[in-house]
Motif scaffolding. Sequence first.
Motif, PDB file in Angstrom:
ATOM      1  N   ASP A 221       0.846  -1.210   0.000  1.00  0.00           N
ATOM      2  CA  ASP A 221       0.000   0.000   0.000  1.00  0.00           C
ATOM      3  C   ASP A 221       0.867   1.240   0.000  1.00  0.00           C
ATOM      4  N   HIS A 222       0.275   2.341  -0.442  1.00  0.00           N
ATOM      5  CA  HIS A 222       1.061   3.579  -0.465  1.00  0.00           C
ATOM      6  C   HIS A 222       0.155   4.802  -0.450  1.00  0.00           C
ATOM      7  N   GLU A 223      -0.786   4.811   0.426  1.00  0.00           N
ATOM      8  CA  GLU A 223      -1.838   5.830   0.616  1.00  0.00           C
ATOM      9  C   GLU A 223      -2.474   6.228  -0.705  1.00  0.00           C
TER      10      GLU A 223
ATOM     11  N   PHE B 237      13.384  11.668 -22.523  1.00  0.00           N
ATOM     12  CA  PHE B 237      13.913  10.598 -21.653  1.00  0.00           C
ATOM     13  C   PHE B 237      13.920  11.049 -20.195  1.00  0.00           C
ATOM     14  N   ARG B 238      13.409  10.218 -19.326  1.00  0.00           N
ATOM     15  CA  ARG B 238      13.503  10.443 -17.883  1.00  0.00           C
ATOM     16  C   ARG B 238      14.241   9.273 -17.267  1.00  0.00           C
ATOM     17  N   LEU B 239      14.905   9.520 -16.141  1.00  0.00           N
ATOM     18  CA  LEU B 239      15.589   8.447 -15.439  1.00  0.00           C
ATOM     19  C   LEU B 239      14.520   7.638 -14.703  1.00  0.00           C
TER      20      LEU B 239
ATOM     21  N   GLY C  84      12.706   9.751  -8.691  1.00  0.00           N
ATOM     22  CA  GLY C  84      11.721  10.807  -8.445  1.00  0.00           C
ATOM     23  C   GLY C  84      10.450  10.242  -7.861  1.00  0.00           C
ATOM     24  N   HIS C  85       9.720  11.111  -7.180  1.00  0.00           N
ATOM     25  CA  HIS C  85       8.472  10.667  -6.566  1.00  0.00           C
ATOM     26  C   HIS C  85       7.645  11.895  -6.204  1.00  0.00           C
ATOM     27  N   ARG C  86       6.328  11.768  -6.330  1.00  0.00           N
ATOM     28  CA  ARG C  86       5.464  12.885  -5.999  1.00  0.00           C
ATOM     29  C   ARG C  86       5.565  13.248  -4.524  1.00  0.00           C
TER      30      ARG C  86
HETATM   31  C1  SDX Z   1       5.323   4.852  -8.224  1.00  0.00           C
HETATM   32  O1  SDX Z   1       2.374   7.981  -5.770  1.00  0.00           O
HETATM   33  C2  SDX Z   1       2.905   6.879  -5.365  1.00  0.00           C
HETATM   34  O2  SDX Z   1       2.979   6.617  -4.175  1.00  0.00           O
HETATM   35  C3  SDX Z   1       3.440   5.974  -6.462  1.00  0.00           C
HETATM   36  C4  SDX Z   1       4.201   4.745  -5.983  1.00  0.00           C
HETATM   37  C5  SDX Z   1       3.312   3.781  -5.232  1.00  0.00           C
HETATM   38  O3  SDX Z   1       3.842   3.009  -4.421  1.00  0.00           O
HETATM   39  O4  SDX Z   1       2.100   3.740  -5.550  1.00  0.00           O
HETATM   40  O5  SDX Z   1       5.277   5.126  -5.113  1.00  0.00           O
HETATM   41  C6  SDX Z   1       4.782   3.955  -7.153  1.00  0.00           C
HETATM   42  O6  SDX Z   1       4.602   5.199  -9.125  1.00  0.00           O
HETATM   43  C7  SDX Z   1       6.740   5.366  -8.116  1.00  0.00           C
HETATM   44  C8  SDX Z   1       7.123   6.353  -9.261  1.00  0.00           C
HETATM   45  C9  SDX Z   1       7.503   5.540 -10.497  1.00  0.00           C
HETATM   46  N1  SDX Z   1       7.680   6.421 -11.655  1.00  0.00           N
HETATM   47  C10 SDX Z   1       8.922   6.626 -12.182  1.00  0.00           C
HETATM   48  O7  SDX Z   1       9.970   6.201 -11.696  1.00  0.00           O
HETATM   49  C11 SDX Z   1       8.909   7.477 -13.470  1.00  0.00           C
HETATM   50  C12 SDX Z   1      10.015   8.539 -13.403  1.00  0.00           C
HETATM   51  N2  SDX Z   1       9.623   9.520 -12.383  1.00  0.00           N
HETATM   52  C13 SDX Z   1       8.885  10.631 -12.811  1.00  0.00           C
HETATM   53  O8  SDX Z   1       8.215  10.643 -13.997  1.00  0.00           O
HETATM   54  C14 SDX Z   1       8.380  11.556 -11.704  1.00  0.00           C
HETATM   55  O9  SDX Z   1       9.377  11.676 -10.778  1.00  0.00           O
HETATM   56  C15 SDX Z   1       7.082  11.154 -11.025  1.00  0.00           C
HETATM   57  C16 SDX Z   1       5.989  10.941 -12.019  1.00  0.00           C
HETATM   58  C17 SDX Z   1       7.278   9.914 -10.220  1.00  0.00           C
HETATM   59  C18 SDX Z   1       6.688  12.291 -10.077  1.00  0.00           C
HETATM   60  O10 SDX Z   1       6.396  13.382 -10.873  1.00  0.00           O
HETATM   61  P1  SDX Z   1       5.910  14.783 -10.229  1.00  0.00           P
HETATM   62  O11 SDX Z   1       5.754  14.692  -8.757  1.00  0.00           O
HETATM   63  O12 SDX Z   1       4.717  15.237 -11.019  1.00  0.00           O
HETATM   64  O13 SDX Z   1       7.150  15.705 -10.440  1.00  0.00           O
HETATM   65  P2  SDX Z   1       7.424  16.530 -11.740  1.00  0.00           P
HETATM   66  O14 SDX Z   1       7.139  15.693 -12.945  1.00  0.00           O
HETATM   67  O15 SDX Z   1       6.725  17.834 -11.599  1.00  0.00           O
HETATM   68  O16 SDX Z   1       9.020  16.735 -11.667  1.00  0.00           O
HETATM   69  C19 SDX Z   1       9.591  17.813 -10.934  1.00  0.00           C
HETATM   70  C20 SDX Z   1      10.909  18.119 -11.667  1.00  0.00           C
HETATM   71  C21 SDX Z   1      10.711  18.406 -13.149  1.00  0.00           C
HETATM   72  O17 SDX Z   1      11.797  19.244 -13.564  1.00  0.00           O
HETATM   73  P3  SDX Z   1      11.520  20.863 -13.643  1.00  0.00           P
HETATM   74  O18 SDX Z   1      10.316  21.058 -14.557  1.00  0.00           O
HETATM   75  O19 SDX Z   1      11.278  21.302 -12.231  1.00  0.00           O
HETATM   76  O20 SDX Z   1      12.804  21.412 -14.248  1.00  0.00           O
HETATM   77  O21 SDX Z   1      11.785  16.989 -11.608  1.00  0.00           O
HETATM   78  C22 SDX Z   1      12.019  16.509 -12.926  1.00  0.00           C
HETATM   79  C23 SDX Z   1      10.926  17.075 -13.797  1.00  0.00           C
HETATM   80  O22 SDX Z   1      11.356  17.169 -15.141  1.00  0.00           O
HETATM   81  N3  SDX Z   1      11.953  15.050 -12.857  1.00  0.00           N
HETATM   82  C24 SDX Z   1      12.791  14.220 -13.484  1.00  0.00           C
HETATM   83  C25 SDX Z   1      12.403  12.920 -13.086  1.00  0.00           C
HETATM   84  N4  SDX Z   1      11.353  13.005 -12.242  1.00  0.00           N
HETATM   85  C26 SDX Z   1      11.074  14.327 -12.109  1.00  0.00           C
HETATM   86  N5  SDX Z   1      13.812  14.437 -14.350  1.00  0.00           N
HETATM   87  C27 SDX Z   1      14.463  13.345 -14.813  1.00  0.00           C
HETATM   88  N6  SDX Z   1      14.158  12.056 -14.462  1.00  0.00           N
HETATM   89  C28 SDX Z   1      13.129  11.811 -13.621  1.00  0.00           C
HETATM   90  N7  SDX Z   1      12.807  10.546 -13.273  1.00  0.00           N
END
Ligand code: SDX
Length: 427
Positions: free
Chosen positions: A228-230, A299-301, A305-307
Amino acid sequence: MSDKATLEYSGKKYEFPVVKGTEDELAIDIKRLRSETGMITIDPGYKNTGSCESAITYLDGEQGILRYRGYSIEELAEKASFLEVAYLLIFGELPNKQQLDKFYSDIAEEEEVDEDVKKIVDSFPRTAHPMGVIASLTSALTAFNPSAVNIESEEDMYNAIVKILGKFPVLVAWTLRKRIGRPYDYGDNTLGYIENMMMMMFKRPNKPYKMNPVVVDAMDKLLILHADHEQNCSTSTVRIVGSSHAGLFASLSAGVSALWGPLHGGANQAVIEMLEAIKADGGDTAKYMEKAKDKNDPFRLMGFGHRVYKNFDPRARIIKKAADEVLADLGIDDPILDIAKALEKQALEDPYFVERKLYPNVDFYSGIIYRALGVPTSMFTVMFAMGRLPGWIAQWREMRLRKEPIGRPRQVYIGETYRKFKPLEER
Ligand code: SDX
């Protein structure tokens, strides 16, 4: 600290109650905002908006804390079983032995699926993405278990819950076996929950299945960490679909579809594909770091990252340690684990990632373990769904027991104002 918040707009003042959670989180209760001010709030992605009060999971993104019903994820991953955690999430307390035994025996009774479901599985091309298959099969269960549709009493809920906990691992196994061309059959429900799932997934039709306790323990731990993750995207989906009083299986099927997205649960598959691409590209992690930072490059890594977490995802720490242990136990030397560690090290020292507080999340290392356990990459997100199942169920049950209203957000309209219809000949 005041228990009221004041809003001032065009010379008028409005007061709204402030609610405080058990972990001192504060929220402005805006239930009366529109009736009193005529205004609404707007918050794309709900980054600042709470959809509910919940007693299930607490996480602190700044501190990197995650607790299920008050127990730390670290302790649960180390000391509990997945079924104990499922019971805890759904019913609120860790079960005693009698409760746990009854819970599993009720679930084991349901570990079979109508033979006609095999015809649905057969109807999919072998190349169908497993998340699309499992979303369809989960919804199809409604047709074969009509009693789990109009759920009103807690007894109805319990019966639907043990049904889906019993049948979902069968659907997971059949989805995998369809993809790899193996017959769909059953394991042995006198085995443990995870053991039976592993046997259904991996047993060759022509030889006995050798249970590996290292693999079983690693899978059990991975499912706990995903449980779970709220109010994440897929859980919010389960809640809003369930708020219309659609049945449990239909709500869960919607959650599976939401989890499929590469920004959410689909990231675990995307991480491995990314690491494989870097490996194929000579292991040039610096090049991919630059791509991730380049705004003109989509491309994203993945796995970073996480919300909510603006610190290390506590699950990532546990999974990273488990990846080292499982690969060592199984005698596997997977070069993409080294690539993952190199990426993590570079990102944690790179201003772009440090300034944006981008750390490895749950998806960054999980695929490395799934791969070592023999799970095909295309099935990684299905395993995430298997882990998240009890969390979705718990959140859906809480929403129904608290009699939450149907979810129906408002909007700010920005389209055309009134205009008279123009007949075809005048356009
Ligand atoms: C899960 O919500 C949950 O709890 C989810 C989860 C769960 O257990 O249910 O934890 C599971 O979904 C984990 C997340 C898996 N997703 C990824 O790994 C995909 C890559 N990550 C991203 O796409 C991103 O970090 C999110 C979607 C996870 C979060 O996005 P946000 O909160 O909407 O943040 P954002 O997109 O507004 O990013 C803020 C900044 C931006 O740059 P700026 O515009 O400020 O210059 O950070 C950058 C983004 O471009 N950024 C990244 C990045 N993630 C954010 N840049 C490069 N690589 C990344 N992975």
